[in-house]
Write an enzyme that holds these catalytic residues in place. Structure first.
Site, PDB file in Angstrom:
ATOM      1  N   ASP A 119       9.970   2.318  -2.945  1.00 63.03           N
ATOM      2  CA  ASP A 119       9.280   1.912  -1.721  1.00 63.03           C
ATOM      3  C   ASP A 119      10.236   1.211  -0.755  1.00 63.03           C
ATOM      4  O   ASP A 119      11.426   1.540  -0.726  1.00 63.03           O
ATOM      5  CB  ASP A 119       8.102   1.004  -2.103  1.00 63.03           C
ATOM      6  CG  ASP A 119       6.940   1.170  -1.152  1.00 63.03           C
ATOM      7  OD1 ASP A 119       7.097   0.829   0.022  1.00 63.03           O
ATOM      8  OD2 ASP A 119       5.877   1.654  -1.584  1.00 63.03           O
TER       9      ASP A 119
ATOM     10  N   HIS B 166       5.153  -3.087   2.289  1.00 60.73           N
ATOM     11  CA  HIS B 166       4.425  -2.042   1.574  1.00 60.73           C
ATOM     12  C   HIS B 166       4.656  -2.093   0.061  1.00 60.73           C
ATOM     13  O   HIS B 166       3.706  -2.154  -0.732  1.00 60.73           O
ATOM     14  CB  HIS B 166       4.898  -0.715   2.172  1.00 60.73           C
ATOM     15  CG  HIS B 166       4.147   0.491   1.784  1.00 60.73           C
ATOM     16  ND1 HIS B 166       4.660   1.420   0.911  1.00 60.73           N
ATOM     17  CD2 HIS B 166       2.949   0.940   2.159  1.00 60.73           C
ATOM     18  CE1 HIS B 166       3.791   2.402   0.782  1.00 60.73           C
ATOM     19  NE2 HIS B 166       2.745   2.145   1.526  1.00 60.73           N
TER      20      HIS B 166
ATOM     21  N   SER C 111      -1.925   5.114  -0.317  1.00 60.09           N
ATOM     22  CA  SER C 111      -0.862   4.225  -0.753  1.00 60.09           C
ATOM     23  C   SER C 111      -1.305   3.206  -1.763  1.00 60.09           C
ATOM     24  O   SER C 111      -0.561   2.822  -2.641  1.00 60.09           O
ATOM     25  CB  SER C 111      -0.410   3.397   0.448  1.00 60.09           C
ATOM     26  OG  SER C 111       0.801   3.830   0.901  1.00 60.09           O
TER      27      SER C 111
END
Ligand SMILES: *[C@@H]1O[C@H](CO)[C@@H](O)[C@H](O)[C@H]1NC(C)=O
Ligand SMILES: *[C@@H]1O[C@H](CO)[C@@H](O)[C@H](O)[C@H]1NC(C)=O
Ligand SMILES: *[C@@H]1O[C@H](CO)[C@@H](O)[C@H](O)[C@H]1NC(C)=O
Ligand SMILES: *[C@@H]1O[C@H](CO)[C@@H](O)[C@H](O)[C@H]1NC(C)=O
Length: 886
Positions: free
Chosen positions: A206, A244, A417
């Site tokens: 990520d 994220h 996600s």
């Protein structure tokens, strides 16, 4: 200054090439060097050793390519012309290889005898050679919008029962849902059995992982972490929107303490592999997906090609190879678990079968459902969807740990996600219970234990094995308790086998290497059908017992790819829609050997006729031709002792296929391999607020096909997802929004000015550098000997300037459709080609702070990284600094 380097090089050149097995990858210098990967076969009959190959191609070996055996990252310095103009000139390395290939096949003559022999030995030992391009992967992430919900009795009760002091636990409805108790990951039953993920490591591939947050510190696995964007050991988030990976990590392994909430496997470990915070080349992406793959069990991937309903892209050869390497050799041979988010582009008509990561048989593809159990409009459907897990929609988001100071928490995470890490958390619990589960056992358990939600949804269709399958929900929603319970007594499946009937060429349909189609049958108003017969004998001779995945590869030319619909019907009458219409996909490049996947036939008897139907939207202006197709059946073995492991060969998309799996193949990939377009996750800001649905099939039948955009129409104005807008919406909700907005505009304006000014300076600097003596052979080390910091700065500006120069090119790329970019060098992935200010705007700001968080660790690595500035006295046998030959 040169003396020590010469000595060091002399020293290293004496060593066996194995010294380049570095513990961590070397830093890359894409702005001054061109990087390639060579697959070198040391056992090729009459082949040449790696150092000879490198010398002949004019490259130096940097290190082994991640965990890929016999693959080497090599590099050559850019020529002065390339540095100045940043324009691609003839690629000398690929050119040299082409010349060698030509020479190796030319008839022997007295004069060239030795040359031809040399060329043959090089060509014989190079199985694969490809230029490495930087490209960008796209996060599948949502923005923060809503404050956490207030507490309620039953989650309070659970908190008391487990002595959970985490302040946001009661807002984590995906763990305990007070309003819709049926709709949650259902983990408490697994915790009751004592499973909390102990001993299991999951890696978040990520944009970093904020291990400084107390909610993660003690569960952080530093050894399995690496930053492939900045080439540092720790995956520290550095850009303002690098939240994220941390949020996803929190869902898996947030610690039971007094910070935020807790993770599903709150005593498991998480590692961070940072690849999304900048462009990334195939070799680094490949290395990331194998990083620490003996200790790390699960790779959580919430990213992929753009979810814009226009792109059709998959992993390149090296990445596919790394995935298969992880499957065959990771986790002591039981196989790495790759979990991919299906994508957030459903509002744009996107489907996960147009994404080569999510439609890979090796990944568990996870879509989303919201806290009411409804299908959120962003979550992509396709026949490769395996399961759904809970995420944002109908007014609620995922609450988790965040990146940032004072142990920040996130209250508005979501999208597919966030669905994928919820599945990762469950798999981590299962692997604690049963560390011996193979990658296919993990998939079987998904198929067997997923639960039906919204049974009235017309998207559910029966499979031949008696289950229900939905393009939106896969086999259903993942339930931790049921999954772990089944895993505990699970009997391991037999090894994998495969079987590929001959490809079908329709009317002598063909496709050449440069994607020129011929033959085939025009797609008329009733479409084109074709069948492949599978016999029992064929299956028996391939040791093939139970069917799992199928692949369908198609060669279709069409003036508008988005008009094409593809479905396959099994001998038992089960239909898999592989491609539905995509109204925004205007590409005229068709399907040049694109591979679809379906798991809807899992457990079905494959004997009989498999029929494909290709149709389009019957519009007079757009037409196309169906040239051919092939199928691949994957399943479990009859006799486990007669199996082997599948190996990836360099791409062969020709029709008829030319690939001979037994013969070594040499393929030179052109420099214009697929380049990623833009980093937009296409998840609108209302992803959590918009009401979900359970009444629409993902792919309406042919009758509705005349109005294809009906179901796919965006339910809101598509706005870019991350960071900027999300932060804006936060501002709007507070009284300070006006200051915020004015400030943001000002900052943006100043940043833009600074950027252009700096770029100008950079260009001037560049001119200075290139006038240094030594021309093409000017070494990085000598550049670096200048004023401290200058080279670094140059590197950064360079990258930036280069990128912005590519904006236009990328625009064209998009017009022509993905995978058609004509080369370009360096940071070529539409770094700035983005309608999302969150990625375009702040970049210069970050890039202007070069050394924050980066420790200058290079010196000890320089010998393998730097081209010596002295012409290599040659004859010393050193391939370290081999230069252009002949
Ligand atoms: C949650 O908040 C709402 C409105 O803010 C309130 O009506 C409700 O009673 C609260 N519920 C609990 C369990 O505190
Ligand atoms: C959730 O787990 C409990 C055990 O904790 C189990 O009894 C129940 O059946 C599970 N829920 C569903 C929907 O399967
Ligand atoms: C893997 O785990 C072993 C045993 O705990 C440890 O010695 C080794 O350093 C680890 N390797 C990596 C790359 O994390
Ligand atoms: C579309 O139709 C024209 C005219 O029949 C034909 O020449 C062309 O090849 C067709 N296009 C494709 C992609 O099949």
């Amino acid at each position: 200054m040169l003396l020590p380097w010469t000595l060091l090089l002399a020293f290293f050149s004496q060593q066996n090439p194995s010294f380049v097995f570095a513990a961590t990858p070397a830093k890359r210098f894409y702005d001054t060097h061109k990087y390639y990967v060579i697959e070198h076969n040391p056992r090729a009959p009459s082949g040449a050793p790696l150092d000879v190959v490198a010398r002949s191609l004019g490259v130096e070996v940097v290190e082994r390519a991640g965990e890929l055996e016999d693959h080497w990252l090599v590099r050559a310095p850019k020529s002065r012309r390339e540095l100045v103009s940043r324009a691609e000139v003839t690629d000398h390395v690929l050119g040299a290889f082409e010349i060698l290939k030509a020479r190796s096949t030319s008839p022997l003559s007295a004069r060239s005898d030795e040359e031809a022999h040399h060329a043959r030995s090089i060509v014989a030992s190079v199985k694969f050679l490809a230029r490495q391009e930087l490209r960008r992967r796209v996060k599948r992430a949502p923005p923060p919008i809503r404050p956490p919900d207030n507490t309620s009795a039953s989650s309070k009760a659970v908190a008391e029962r487990y002595s959970i002091k985490d302040p946001l636990f009661t807002a984590q409805w995906h763990l305990v849902n007070d309003e819709y108790p049926v709709h949650m990951m259902n983990v408490t039953g697994a915790w009751d059995m004592g499973y909390t993920g102990k001993g299991v490591i999951s890696a978040l591939v990520d944009d970093g992982l904020d291990y400084r947050n107390k909610d993660l510190t003690d569960n952080f696995d530093a050894a399995g972490s690496y930053d492939f964007n900045d080439h540092t050991d720790l995956p520290t988030p550095k850009m303002f929107d690098d939240h994220h990976g941390t949020r996803c990590a929190g869902q898996i392994a947030a610690i039971k303490n007094d910070v935020c909430g807790i993770g599903i496997a709150y005593e498991s470990k998480v590692a961070g592999l940072r690849i999304l915070s900048g462009p990334i080349s195939d070799v680094d992406e490949a290395a990331a997906l194998n990083y620490g793959f003996q200790n790390t069990s699960i790779y959580s991937c919430s990213w992929g090609p753009p979810d814009n309903g226009r792109s059709m892209e998959g992993p390149g050869y090296l990445i596919q190879k790394a995935v298969v390497n992880g499957i065959n050799n990771g986790r002591g041979g039981k196989g790495s678990i790759f979990v991919f988010a299906s994508g957030n582009g459903a509002a744009h008509g996107d489907q996960c079968n147009f994404d080569g990561y999510t439609n890979s048989i090796y990944s568990v593809t996870v879509s989303a459902v919201d806290y009411k159990g409804l299908h959120p409009y962003y979550s992509e459907p396709c026949a490769a969807n395996m399961i759904v897990a809970y995420s944002s929609g109908s007014g609620k988001h995922i609450v988790t740990t965040d990146m940032g100071e004072n142990n920040a928490c996130a209250t508005s995470h979501g999208g597919t996600s966030a669905a994928a890490p919820n599945a990762v958390g469950v798999f981590a619990l299962a692997l604690e219970a049963r560390p011996d589960l193979t990658w296919r056992d993990i998939q079987y358990l998904c198929v067997e234990t997923a639960g039906i939600i919204n049974p009235e949804d017309p998207d559910w269709e029966p499979t031949h094995s008696g289950q229900l399958y939905s393009y939106k929900y896969g086999y259903g929603v993942l339930d931790a308790y049921r999954y772990i319970t089944a895993a505990k007594d699970w009997q391991l499946v037999k090894p994998q086998v495969w079987f590929a009937p001959d490809a079908v060429q329709i009317n002598d349909g063909k496709m050449t290497k440069d994607e020129k189609f011929s033959g085939g049958e025009p797609i008329g108003p009733s479409g084109v059908k074709s069948s492949i017969k599978v016999t029992r004998d064929q299956l028996d001779s391939h040791n093939f017992d139970k069917l799992e995945h199928i692949n369908v590869k198609v060669w279709i030319s069409h003036s508008k790819r988005g008009d094409v619909e593809v479905e396959v019907i099994s001998p038992k009458g089960i239909k898999s829609v592989l491609a539905g219409a995509r109204y925004g996909d205007m590409a005229d490049t068709g399907f040049p050997g694109w591979t679809f996947m379906s798991i809807k036939h899992w457990g079905e008897d494959p004997v009989g006729d498999w029929t494909i139907k290709v149709s389009d939207q019957k519009t007079p202006k757009e037409n196309g031709t169906f040239h051919g197709w092939s199928m691949m059946f994957w399943g479990s073995a009859i006799d486990p002792d007669k199996t082997s492991k599948f190996e990836i060969q360099p791409d062969d998309n020709l029709l008829p296929p030319s690939l001979d799996l037994n013969a070594p193949t040499v393929t030179v990939h052109p420099t214009s391999t697929k380049t990623h377009t833009k980093p937009t996750a296409h998840l609108p800001p209302d992803h959590g607020d918009a009401e979900g649905e359970n009444s629409r099939p993902a792919f309406p039948g042919q009758a509705d096909a005349a109005n294809p955009s009906e179901t796919a129409k965006p339910t809101s104005t598509p706005t870019p997802d991350e960071g900027w807008f999300s932060d804006m919406s936060n501002l709007v909700s507070s009284q300070k929004w006006l200051f915020g907005a004015v400030g943001a505009v000002a900052v943006f304006g100043i940043a833009t000015l600074i950027f252009f000014w700096r770029r100008r300076v950079a260009q001037r600097k560049l001119a200075t550098y290139t006038s240094l003596p030594g021309g093409d052979n000017v070494a990085m080390s000598s550049l670096r000997d200048g004023a401290t910091g200058a080279p670094r700065t140059r590197e950064l500006y360079d990258a930036f300037g280069e990128v912005s120069d590519d904006e236009e090119a990328d625009e064209h790329t998009q017009l022509r459709g993905p995978g058609r970019s004509t080369g370009g060098i360096g940071f070529h992935s539409g770094f700035l080609d983005d309608d999302d200010p969150s990625t375009a705007g702040p970049t210069p700001k970050y890039r202007d702070e070069p050394d924050s968080g980066r420790t200058p660790r290079e010196p000890e690595r320089q010998p393998t990284e730097n081209v010596p500035s002295s012409p290599s006295g040659s004859g010393d046998g050193s391939w370290e600094h081999a230069s252009q030959t002949r």
